[in-house]
Design a protein around this motif. Structure first.
Motif, PDB file in Angstrom:
ATOM      1  N   ARG A 217     -30.361  43.563  25.663  1.00 43.68           N
ATOM      2  CA  ARG A 217     -30.511  42.262  26.324  1.00 43.68           C
ATOM      3  C   ARG A 217     -29.654  41.191  25.662  1.00 43.68           C
ATOM      4  N   ASN A 218     -29.224  41.459  24.427  1.00 46.43           N
ATOM      5  CA  ASN A 218     -28.414  40.483  23.708  1.00 46.43           C
ATOM      6  C   ASN A 218     -27.087  40.299  24.444  1.00 46.43           C
ATOM      7  N   PRO A 219     -26.712  39.073  24.746  1.00 49.47           N
ATOM      8  CA  PRO A 219     -25.483  38.849  25.534  1.00 49.47           C
ATOM      9  C   PRO A 219     -24.206  39.298  24.838  1.00 49.47           C
ATOM     10  N   HIS A 220     -24.255  39.532  23.532  1.00 52.69           N
ATOM     11  CA  HIS A 220     -23.061  39.971  22.822  1.00 52.69           C
ATOM     12  C   HIS A 220     -22.844  41.479  22.911  1.00 52.69           C
ATOM     13  N   VAL A 221     -23.866  42.238  23.299  1.00 57.02           N
ATOM     14  CA  VAL A 221     -23.770  43.699  23.289  1.00 57.02           C
ATOM     15  C   VAL A 221     -23.079  44.195  24.552  1.00 57.02           C
ATOM     16  N   ASP A 222     -22.023  44.971  24.355  1.00 56.55           N
ATOM     17  CA  ASP A 222     -21.279  45.544  25.471  1.00 56.55           C
ATOM     18  C   ASP A 222     -21.602  47.016  25.700  1.00 56.55           C
ATOM     19  N   ILE A 223     -21.939  47.736  24.618  1.00 57.64           N
ATOM     20  CA  ILE A 223     -22.146  49.182  24.698  1.00 57.64           C
ATOM     21  C   ILE A 223     -23.324  49.572  23.814  1.00 57.64           C
ATOM     22  N   LEU A 224     -24.208  50.425  24.336  1.00 52.26           N
ATOM     23  CA  LEU A 224     -25.273  51.031  23.539  1.00 52.26           C
ATOM     24  C   LEU A 224     -24.752  52.345  22.982  1.00 52.26           C
ATOM     25  N   GLY A 225     -24.569  52.413  21.658  1.00 55.21           N
ATOM     26  CA  GLY A 225     -23.961  53.581  21.031  1.00 55.21           C
ATOM     27  C   GLY A 225     -24.940  54.719  20.792  1.00 55.21           C
ATOM     28  N   VAL A 258     -23.677  52.491  28.663  1.00 55.84           N
ATOM     29  CA  VAL A 258     -24.248  53.564  27.853  1.00 55.84           C
ATOM     30  C   VAL A 258     -23.098  54.411  27.315  1.00 55.84           C
ATOM     31  N   GLU A 259     -23.046  54.558  26.011  1.00 57.89           N
ATOM     32  CA  GLU A 259     -21.974  55.366  25.432  1.00 57.89           C
ATOM     33  C   GLU A 259     -22.226  56.853  25.659  1.00 57.89           C
ATOM     34  N   ILE A 260     -21.159  57.560  26.033  1.00 56.84           N
ATOM     35  CA  ILE A 260     -21.143  59.021  26.009  1.00 56.84           C
ATOM     36  C   ILE A 260     -20.332  59.381  24.771  1.00 56.84           C
ATOM     37  N   ASN A 261     -21.027  59.703  23.692  1.00 53.02           N
ATOM     38  CA  ASN A 261     -20.394  59.942  22.408  1.00 53.02           C
ATOM     39  C   ASN A 261     -19.832  61.356  22.369  1.00 53.02           C
ATOM     40  N   SER A 262     -18.538  61.471  22.088  1.00 54.33           N
ATOM     41  CA  SER A 262     -17.839  62.748  22.205  1.00 54.33           C
ATOM     42  C   SER A 262     -17.794  63.560  20.917  1.00 54.33           C
ATOM     43  N   ARG A 263     -18.323  63.025  19.827  1.00 52.92           N
ATOM     44  CA  ARG A 263     -18.299  63.789  18.575  1.00 52.92           C
ATOM     45  C   ARG A 263     -19.044  65.110  18.777  1.00 52.92           C
ATOM     46  N   PRO A 264     -18.447  66.252  18.392  1.00 48.72           N
ATOM     47  CA  PRO A 264     -19.083  67.557  18.638  1.00 48.72           C
ATOM     48  C   PRO A 264     -20.456  67.688  18.012  1.00 48.72           C
ATOM     49  N   GLU A 265     -20.701  66.990  16.893  1.00 49.34           N
ATOM     50  CA  GLU A 265     -22.007  67.103  16.261  1.00 49.34           C
ATOM     51  C   GLU A 265     -23.050  66.170  16.873  1.00 49.34           C
ATOM     52  N   ARG A 266     -22.617  65.302  17.770  1.00 52.66           N
ATOM     53  CA  ARG A 266     -23.547  64.388  18.438  1.00 52.66           C
ATOM     54  C   ARG A 266     -23.741  64.752  19.922  1.00 52.66           C
ATOM     55  N   LEU A 267     -22.655  64.719  20.698  1.00 55.27           N
ATOM     56  CA  LEU A 267     -22.753  64.948  22.151  1.00 55.27           C
ATOM     57  C   LEU A 267     -23.974  64.214  22.693  1.00 55.27           C
ATOM     58  N   ASP A 268     -23.970  62.926  22.493  1.00 52.73           N
ATOM     59  CA  ASP A 268     -25.124  62.072  22.754  1.00 52.73           C
ATOM     60  C   ASP A 268     -24.765  61.043  23.825  1.00 52.73           C
ATOM     61  N   PRO A 269     -25.605  60.835  24.843  1.00 56.17           N
ATOM     62  CA  PRO A 269     -26.912  61.449  25.074  1.00 56.17           C
ATOM     63  C   PRO A 269     -26.806  62.836  25.710  1.00 56.17           C
ATOM     64  N   PRO A 270     -27.897  63.606  25.619  1.00 60.44           N
ATOM     65  CA  PRO A 270     -27.919  64.915  26.288  1.00 60.44           C
ATOM     66  C   PRO A 270     -27.851  64.742  27.800  1.00 60.44           C
ATOM     67  N   ARG A 271     -27.530  65.828  28.481  1.00 61.49           N
ATOM     68  CA  ARG A 271     -27.288  65.755  29.931  1.00 61.49           C
ATOM     69  C   ARG A 271     -28.480  65.217  30.714  1.00 61.49           C
ATOM     70  N   ARG A 272     -29.693  65.583  30.325  1.00 63.17           N
ATOM     71  CA  ARG A 272     -30.853  65.124  31.098  1.00 63.17           C
ATOM     72  C   ARG A 272     -30.978  63.600  31.045  1.00 63.17           C
ATOM     73  N   LEU A 273     -30.606  63.000  29.906  1.00 57.22           N
ATOM     74  CA  LEU A 273     -30.655  61.549  29.802  1.00 57.22           C
ATOM     75  C   LEU A 273     -29.461  60.902  30.488  1.00 57.22           C
ATOM     76  N   LEU A 274     -28.322  61.576  30.460  1.00 54.18           N
ATOM     77  CA  LEU A 274     -27.174  61.063  31.206  1.00 54.18           C
ATOM     78  C   LEU A 274     -27.509  60.946  32.687  1.00 54.18           C
ATOM     79  N   SER A 275     -28.201  61.938  33.203  1.00 55.85           N
ATOM     80  CA  SER A 275     -28.582  61.910  34.617  1.00 55.85           C
ATOM     81  C   SER A 275     -29.518  60.745  34.904  1.00 55.85           C
ATOM     82  N   LEU A 276     -30.429  60.451  33.979  1.00 59.18           N
ATOM     83  CA  LEU A 276     -31.322  59.302  34.149  1.00 59.18           C
ATOM     84  C   LEU A 276     -30.527  57.996  34.138  1.00 59.18           C
TER      85      LEU A 276
END
Length: 328
Positions: A217-225, A258-276
């Motif tokens: 909600r903070n107006p300065h935030v552009d991306i949720l990592g 919403v960030e789709i983090n590409s680091r192989p050890e993260r791959l965050d968020p998982p697909r089920r949350l991406l769909s949400l």
């Protein structure tokens, strides 16, 4: 082929393949040694077989130099090129920049200029420099004073590297109550703010939900990592628990991608949350979270998962030009 460039390419591909830092550094160190020598001396040493007499040049690095001077692709490099990252090619081709990149100002391993040049060589038009905020001391987070000095360095580099553009940014810690780990007036000066949870990842679900909603909600935030904080390699780390539907609805309402983090050890968020997040009408930022030049080429991992979840280029903010990103 220029031997210094060949050594740097090997280092890049080793990073891309996730190889140990010491192995990567061996090739970067050798490149630095040869860069300080007259090319004629390098050729002479190659002919005489005395390259390994140089401190920092070993058998493998000398072999790369020999191949390069013979105008053939180094065998070491050829083997690394076969480590392909497949999937997501169509979406990857649409990306114009990377919104989450670290340098040696915090916990990255390379100078800002090296990261920028690697991003440019991959075809990017821009990258967002997002070193950590001060609370993350383990990552050498930037104090207010250090971040202000970094802004001056970025301004100078943008003159040197034009038309490539380094956008100013930060990966700011989301504090326990959802406030941000940097002064508001400084956050307002930055081009892009990525907000991430790095502490108390096992916070109760209701509290974590409130914490994350307050942040987006903070107006300065552009991306949720990297929203769940999970790790999927080694011993791993479980996902943080929060009401994903409510958090993603807040992201959509307040314009935080919403960030789709590409680091192989993260791959965050998982697909089920991406769909949400797709169902909630969110926009996305497909980022490398790179801490070294070769890691900038991990974006295909995120692009593949985005395509699997039906995410299209118009839903991804870094398919936009820098000017469109800043005006949007």
């Amino acid at each position: 082929m220029d031997p210094v460039k060949a050594l740097k390419q090997v280092a890049f591909h080793l990073e891309r393949a996730g190889e140990p830092t010491y192995r990567v550094q061996a090739f970067r160190n050798a490149a630095a040694v040869l860069a300080d020598l007259d090319p004629a001396e390098v050729e002479k040493r190659a002919k005489l077989g005395t390259l390994t007499d140089l401190k920092g040049v070993g058998k493998s690095t000398a072999g790369v130099v020999q191949d390069a001077l013979a105008n053939r692709e180094p065998s070491y490099l050829a083997k690394l090129r076969h480590v392909d990252i497949t999937g997501g090619e169509e979406l990857r081709a649409e990306l114009k920049g990377d919104c989450h990149v670290h340098s040696d100002w915090s916990d990255g391993g390379s100078p800002i200029k090296d990261m920028a040049e690697a991003a440019r060589d991959l075809g990017h038009e821009f990258m967002v420099l997002t070193d950590h905020s001060p609370r993350l001391t383990v990552a050498n987070g930037l104090s207010r004073d250090r971040l202000e000095k970094q802004l001056e360095v970025v301004a100078e580099l943008n003159v040197e590297l034009a038309p490539f553009l380094i956008l100013t940014g930060i990966e700011v810690d989301i504090l326990d109550d959802g406030s941000l780990d940097q002064d508001d007036d400084l956050l307002e000066r930055l081009d892009v703010v990525v907000a991430s949870v790095h502490s108390k990842l096992k916070m109760p679900r209701a509290d974590m939900t409130k914490r994350m909603i307050n942040a987006v909600r903070n107006p300065h935030v552009d991306i949720l990592g990297h929203c769940t904080g999970r790790l999927v390699v080694g011993k791993g780390r479980p996902e943080s628990q929060f009401d994903a539907e409510r958090v993603f609805e807040a992201c959509a309402e307040h314009g935080s991608a919403v960030e789709i983090n590409s680091r192989p050890e993260r791959l965050d968020p998982p697909r089920r949350l991406l769909s949400l997040a797709v169902d909630a009408g969110c926009t996305f930022s497909i980022d490398s979270d790179a801490h070294a030049p070769g890691q900038l080429d991990w974006l295909n991992y995120g692009c593949a998962r985005a395509e699997e979840c039906g995410i299209t280029p118009d839903q991804v903010i870094n398919t936009r030009s820098a000017s469109q990103l800043l005006s949007g």
